[in-house]
Design a protein around this motif. Structure first.
Motif, short mmCIF file in Angstrom:
data_model
loop_
_atom_site.label_atom_id
_atom_site.label_comp_id
_atom_site.label_asym_id
_atom_site.label_seq_id
_atom_site.Cartn_x
_atom_site.Cartn_y
_atom_site.Cartn_z
N ARG A 1 0.83 -1.20 0.00
CA ARG A 1 0.00 0.00 0.00
C ARG A 1 0.87 1.26 0.00
N GLN B 1 -3.90 -5.00 -7.36
CA GLN B 1 -2.48 -5.34 -7.42
C GLN B 1 -2.02 -5.99 -6.12
N MET C 1 0.28 0.63 -4.55
CA MET C 1 -0.43 -0.43 -5.29
C MET C 1 -1.93 -0.31 -5.07
N THR C 2 -2.69 -0.65 -6.11
CA THR C 2 -4.14 -0.67 -5.98
C THR C 2 -4.57 -1.95 -5.26
N GLY C 3 -5.86 -2.01 -4.90
CA GLY C 3 -6.37 -3.20 -4.23
C GLY C 3 -6.17 -4.45 -5.05
#
Length: 228
Positions: free
Chosen positions: A120, A128, A124-126
């Motif tokens: 995080r 990813q 990074m996205t959820g």
């Protein structure tokens, strides 16, 4: 009559052999049911584990599904929908859901929190985080859930014989009806061998996944200076 006579009879094997036919039917039931359950349970388990929502639902579904009487559900499905493979696979998939769902949700939820926080922090996205961090870490538990579900389905698919659904359980039913104990023995041995095969194969797969996810730390032993 030897207990092995039916199992070792070449006429029961080969392309037209009754053992070959029932064994392939049993394999078809098992693989199809576990795949259907996995397609449903793994995405749901990922969402539940990643978001932390629906944990009570997972526990409730798991406990409810485990309380379902396998034989009664199979007979009911066959009476309502016929003796085709669809109802039997559907019932077996329902019974396979809890283990896969629980294993996936727990694996994702218990992924290394430090690694998740670091992902995080890197922005990074959820999606990813799930794909690159949580899923690889959860994979050993997911495979463990698949292992438990597969063994349960292999055993429960034997009950399909009682519902006129074929599979290796048919050898037990026919053998009991005709008092052919060699035939019953063959059915029992084949079910046990199939369960052992899946257990070893998935156990080995889980071991490789665990080694890849948590490799052993290699420590270097420094040489102590020799006294002069």
């Amino acid at each position: 009559m030897s207990l092995f006579s039916y199992l070792l009879d070449p006429a029961n094997w080969g392309p037209n052999g009754i053992i070959t036919k029932l064994l392939l039917q049993h394999l078809y039931y098992t693989i199809a049911a576990v795949l259907i359950a996995a397609v449903i349970a793994i995405p749901v388990g990922i969402v539940v584990g990643h978001t932390g929502r629906g944990s009570y639902l997972v526990v409730g579904v798991s406990n409810s599904a485990r309380a379902i009487p396998s034989l009664g559900l199979l007979v009911l499905a066959v009476l309502a929908l016929g003796t085709s493979s669809g109802p039997i696979i559907g019932v077996l998939a329902i019974l396979a859901l809890p283990s896969i769902l629980t294993g996936t949700a727990v694996g994702i939820q218990n992924a290394d929190h430090e690694a998740v926080h670091a992902a995080r922090a890197l922005g990074m996205t959820g999606g990813q985080i799930v794909g690159k961090v949580e899923w690889p870490l959860a994979l050993p538990l997911v495979i463990s859930g698949l292992r438990v579900a597969t063994l349960q389905v292999v055993a429960t698919a034997t009950v399909a014989g009682f519902a006129a659904g074929g599979g290796l359980g048919q050898l037990l039913i026919s053998g009991q009806a005709t008092q052919n104990y060699s035939q019953m023995f063959a059915g029992a041995v084949l079910v046990a061998a199939l369960a052992i095969f899946f257990d070893l194969a998935l156990g080995l797969l889980g071991w490789f996944a665990a080694r890849k996810t948590h490799p052993r730390a290699k420590t270097r032993v420094r040489r102590q200076p020799q006294p002069t």
